[in-house]
Write a protein that holds these residues in place. Sequence first.
Motif, mmCIF file in Angstrom:
data_model
loop_
_atom_site.group_PDB
_atom_site.id
_atom_site.type_symbol
_atom_site.label_atom_id
_atom_site.label_comp_id
_atom_site.label_asym_id
_atom_site.label_seq_id
_atom_site.Cartn_x
_atom_site.Cartn_y
_atom_site.Cartn_z
ATOM 1 N N GLU A 177 0.796 -1.227 0.000
ATOM 2 C CA GLU A 177 0.000 0.000 0.000
ATOM 3 C C GLU A 177 0.829 1.277 0.000
ATOM 4 O O GLU A 177 0.319 2.362 0.312
ATOM 5 C CB GLU A 177 -0.990 -0.003 1.179
ATOM 6 C CG GLU A 177 -1.960 -1.172 1.105
ATOM 7 C CD GLU A 177 -2.930 -1.226 2.268
ATOM 8 O OE1 GLU A 177 -2.920 -0.299 3.094
ATOM 9 O OE2 GLU A 177 -3.689 -2.207 2.353
ATOM 10 N N THR A 178 2.080 1.161 -0.342
ATOM 11 C CA THR A 178 2.895 2.364 -0.536
ATOM 12 C C THR A 178 2.543 2.985 -1.886
ATOM 13 O O THR A 178 2.337 2.280 -2.870
ATOM 14 C CB THR A 178 4.384 2.015 -0.461
ATOM 15 O OG1 THR A 178 4.714 1.720 0.904
ATOM 16 C CG2 THR A 178 5.265 3.155 -0.943
ATOM 17 N N VAL A 179 2.480 4.315 -1.909
ATOM 18 C CA VAL A 179 2.179 5.048 -3.138
ATOM 19 C C VAL A 179 3.390 5.907 -3.489
ATOM 20 O O VAL A 179 3.872 6.685 -2.654
ATOM 21 C CB VAL A 179 0.932 5.935 -2.978
ATOM 22 C CG1 VAL A 179 0.651 6.696 -4.273
ATOM 23 C CG2 VAL A 179 -0.278 5.090 -2.588
ATOM 24 N N VAL A 180 3.872 5.763 -4.720
ATOM 25 C CA VAL A 180 5.048 6.497 -5.182
ATOM 26 C C VAL A 180 4.616 7.396 -6.335
ATOM 27 O O VAL A 180 4.043 6.925 -7.325
ATOM 28 C CB VAL A 180 6.166 5.543 -5.636
ATOM 29 C CG1 VAL A 180 7.424 6.331 -5.976
ATOM 30 C CG2 VAL A 180 6.456 4.497 -4.559
ATOM 31 N N PHE A 181 4.912 8.677 -6.212
ATOM 32 C CA PHE A 181 4.454 9.660 -7.188
ATOM 33 C C PHE A 181 5.500 9.884 -8.286
ATOM 34 O O PHE A 181 6.615 9.381 -8.223
ATOM 35 C CB PHE A 181 4.102 10.963 -6.473
ATOM 36 C CG PHE A 181 2.823 10.877 -5.676
ATOM 37 C CD1 PHE A 181 1.658 11.474 -6.139
ATOM 38 C CD2 PHE A 181 2.779 10.188 -4.477
ATOM 39 C CE1 PHE A 181 0.478 11.391 -5.417
ATOM 40 C CE2 PHE A 181 1.603 10.099 -3.741
ATOM 41 C CZ PHE A 181 0.445 10.699 -4.216
ATOM 42 N N ARG B 76 2.695 1.374 3.513
ATOM 43 C CA ARG B 76 1.818 2.553 3.601
ATOM 44 C C ARG B 76 2.575 3.876 3.592
ATOM 45 O O ARG B 76 2.130 4.870 4.174
ATOM 46 C CB ARG B 76 0.917 2.464 4.843
ATOM 47 C CG ARG B 76 -0.024 1.264 4.834
ATOM 48 C CD ARG B 76 -0.834 1.203 6.111
ATOM 49 N NE ARG B 76 0.029 1.083 7.279
ATOM 50 C CZ ARG B 76 0.546 -0.066 7.717
ATOM 51 N NH1 ARG B 76 0.279 -1.207 7.097
ATOM 52 N NH2 ARG B 76 1.329 -0.081 8.781
ATOM 53 N N ASN B 77 3.710 3.908 2.953
ATOM 54 C CA ASN B 77 4.427 5.171 2.804
ATOM 55 C C ASN B 77 3.842 5.974 1.648
ATOM 56 O O ASN B 77 3.289 5.414 0.696
ATOM 57 C CB ASN B 77 5.913 4.915 2.556
ATOM 58 C CG ASN B 77 6.617 4.436 3.809
ATOM 59 O OD1 ASN B 77 6.832 5.195 4.739
ATOM 60 N ND2 ASN B 77 6.966 3.154 3.838
ATOM 61 N N ARG B 78 4.002 7.296 1.737
ATOM 62 C CA ARG B 78 3.640 8.200 0.650
ATOM 63 C C ARG B 78 4.926 8.888 0.210
ATOM 64 O O ARG B 78 5.516 9.662 0.970
ATOM 65 C CB ARG B 78 2.592 9.222 1.103
ATOM 66 C CG ARG B 78 1.266 8.595 1.515
ATOM 67 C CD ARG B 78 0.581 7.903 0.336
ATOM 68 N NE ARG B 78 -0.680 7.256 0.712
ATOM 69 C CZ ARG B 78 -0.789 5.979 1.038
ATOM 70 N NH1 ARG B 78 0.296 5.206 1.075
ATOM 71 N NH2 ARG B 78 -1.961 5.450 1.329
ATOM 72 N N VAL C 208 11.311 12.433 -5.324
ATOM 73 C CA VAL C 208 12.054 11.916 -4.167
ATOM 74 C C VAL C 208 13.101 10.917 -4.656
ATOM 75 O O VAL C 208 12.858 10.131 -5.578
ATOM 76 C CB VAL C 208 11.100 11.250 -3.162
ATOM 77 C CG1 VAL C 208 11.875 10.460 -2.099
ATOM 78 C CG2 VAL C 208 10.219 12.295 -2.499
ATOM 79 N N THR C 209 14.283 10.948 -4.021
ATOM 80 C CA THR C 209 15.316 9.952 -4.311
ATOM 81 C C THR C 209 15.702 9.236 -3.024
ATOM 82 O O THR C 209 15.907 9.866 -1.984
ATOM 83 C CB THR C 209 16.566 10.595 -4.938
ATOM 84 O OG1 THR C 209 17.009 11.684 -4.122
ATOM 85 C CG2 THR C 209 16.260 11.117 -6.327
ATOM 86 N N ASP D 178 7.471 2.148 8.243
ATOM 87 C CA ASP D 178 6.090 2.205 7.767
ATOM 88 C C ASP D 178 5.487 3.597 7.970
ATOM 89 O O ASP D 178 5.920 4.360 8.839
ATOM 90 C CB ASP D 178 5.224 1.199 8.533
ATOM 91 C CG ASP D 178 5.689 -0.236 8.376
ATOM 92 O OD1 ASP D 178 6.321 -0.545 7.343
ATOM 93 O OD2 ASP D 178 5.423 -1.042 9.291
ATOM 94 N N ASP D 179 4.464 3.902 7.161
ATOM 95 C CA ASP D 179 3.575 5.051 7.381
ATOM 96 C C ASP D 179 4.283 6.395 7.323
ATOM 97 O O ASP D 179 3.878 7.349 7.993
ATOM 98 C CB ASP D 179 2.846 4.905 8.727
ATOM 99 C CG ASP D 179 2.005 3.637 8.786
ATOM 100 O OD1 ASP D 179 1.115 3.491 7.931
ATOM 101 O OD2 ASP D 179 2.255 2.795 9.673
ATOM 102 N N GLY D 180 5.330 6.502 6.525
ATOM 103 C CA GLY D 180 6.044 7.765 6.388
ATOM 104 C C GLY D 180 5.481 8.627 5.275
ATOM 105 O O GLY D 180 4.741 8.168 4.399
ATOM 106 N N LEU D 181 5.847 9.902 5.324
ATOM 107 C CA LEU D 181 5.517 10.846 4.258
ATOM 108 C C LEU D 181 6.802 11.540 3.833
ATOM 109 O O LEU D 181 7.440 12.227 4.640
ATOM 110 C CB LEU D 181 4.496 11.879 4.742
ATOM 111 C CG LEU D 181 4.195 13.037 3.777
ATOM 112 C CD1 LEU D 181 3.681 12.529 2.438
ATOM 113 C CD2 LEU D 181 3.197 14.009 4.408
#
Length: 261
Positions: A55-59, A85-87, A92-93, A109-112
């Motif tokens: 569930e991590t989302v990478v833009f 669950r990271n965003r 980002v590198t 987990d759960d980072g932004l």
Amino acid sequence: MSKIHPSAVIEEGAKLGKDCEIGPFCVVGSEAVLGDRVVLKSHVVIAGDTEIGDETVVFSFAVLGEIPQDLKFKGEKCKTVIGKRNRIREHVTVNAGTEGGGGVTRIGDDGLFMAGCHIAHDAQVGDRVIVVNSAAVAGHCVLEDDVIIGGLSGIHQWVRIGKGAIIGAVTMVTNDVIPYGLVQAQRGELDGLNLVGLKRRGVARSDITALRAAFQMLAQGEGTFQERAKRLGDETDSEYVQRIVGFITGGSDRSFLTPGG
């Protein structure tokens, strides 16, 4: 069932979990392992031996797992592990580890991770960490759980930042930061405690009072910074203060940011 855009490149050997979404012009390398429901928006590169949790989302235009920006790197085996669950926002590198630093760059987990920030080789990043736009975390740094790094800030290599600490925007941090610390100013001064963060996490008033008293003792007590910390350990049973004591007395490759110093 995963959705993969026709323009995406998934190299042979890559492993995708259930219901992933791979957007236009993404490249997923042969050693990559993506968990369930991972989303790569578009133009994302997942390089090298890289694991990304569920569930991590990478833009767009993020690059994860590329080789480290370290002149000592000679092509040895290295790895990047990113939790659940990271965003991870645009541009980002995150670089892979090095042999000299343990070989693994790790994010919990759960980072932004906001647009344009950088996590360098061998960094160890905990859970619920926020790194704001264009901040840079250098090699071998440790960011414990619940840390916030303000925008345009720079964290020097080998620095440790303790649990729940906050670094203000446009701040250079060259020494370790105690848990729950508040760091401000261009040259990184330990300016107090992250009281707002403590209250938001529901820390009891008695523990906040104990932390305030501990900070005053660290700032104004007799002896060296480490000696004051050891005395604190003998005089309190607050788990929050004990965390600070353990952080200070546990050894470090850097000095500490000290109150008023």
